[in-house]
Design an enzyme around this catalytic site. Structure first.
Site, mmCIF file in Angstrom:
data_model
loop_
_atom_site.group_PDB
_atom_site.id
_atom_site.type_symbol
_atom_site.label_atom_id
_atom_site.label_comp_id
_atom_site.label_asym_id
_atom_site.label_seq_id
_atom_site.Cartn_x
_atom_site.Cartn_y
_atom_site.Cartn_z
ATOM 1 N N CYS A 1 -24.264 30.102 45.979
ATOM 2 C CA CYS A 1 -23.209 29.277 46.565
ATOM 3 C C CYS A 1 -23.706 27.854 46.845
ATOM 4 C CB CYS A 1 -22.730 29.947 47.852
ATOM 5 S SG CYS A 1 -21.627 28.961 48.857
ATOM 6 N N CYS B 1 -22.996 26.478 50.343
ATOM 7 C CA CYS B 1 -23.878 27.123 51.326
ATOM 8 C C CYS B 1 -25.200 26.369 51.447
ATOM 9 C CB CYS B 1 -24.154 28.569 50.943
ATOM 10 S SG CYS B 1 -22.703 29.633 50.911
#
Length: 106
Positions: free
Chosen positions: A29, A32
């Site tokens: 991600c 993230c």
């Protein structure tokens, strides 16, 4: 920031003496990777206001399912064992501060 998994998550929540921001993330991600350092800085700047607990949603699907995490990054603010705020997606630090302050000050 505390790293949690299926083995230690409940113990970490039980031992917390402040609100816990459970940060669900994944290695693949991109947002993230941006959000993680921001959360670490924020946690350090407001020492004691809350604790960030980082949970890899792919490695700990039981926890992610229990918190109904449908996407990463997702943050769940837990106060006294109850989720009081859910934040989905990466946000700028100022937006995070505003969302968290509205709950932590109340």
């Amino acid at each position: 920031m505390i790293v949690a998994d299926d083995e230690n998550f409940e113990a970490i929540l039980d031992a917390a003496d402040s609100p816990v921001l459970v940060y669900f993330w994944a290695t693949w991600c991109g947002p993230c990777r941006v959000l993680g350092p921001t959360l670490e800085q924020l946690e350090g700047d407001v020492a004691g206001a809350f604790t960030v607990v980082k949970v890899n949603a792919d490695d700990s699907p039981r926890i992610a399912a229990a918190f109904t995490v449908m996407a990463v990054p997702t943050m769940k603010l837990v106060v006294d064992g109850h989720t009081v705020r859910t934040i989905v997606g990466s946000k700028p630090r100022a937006a995070l501060e505003t969302e968290l302050a509205s709950v932590l000050v109340a």
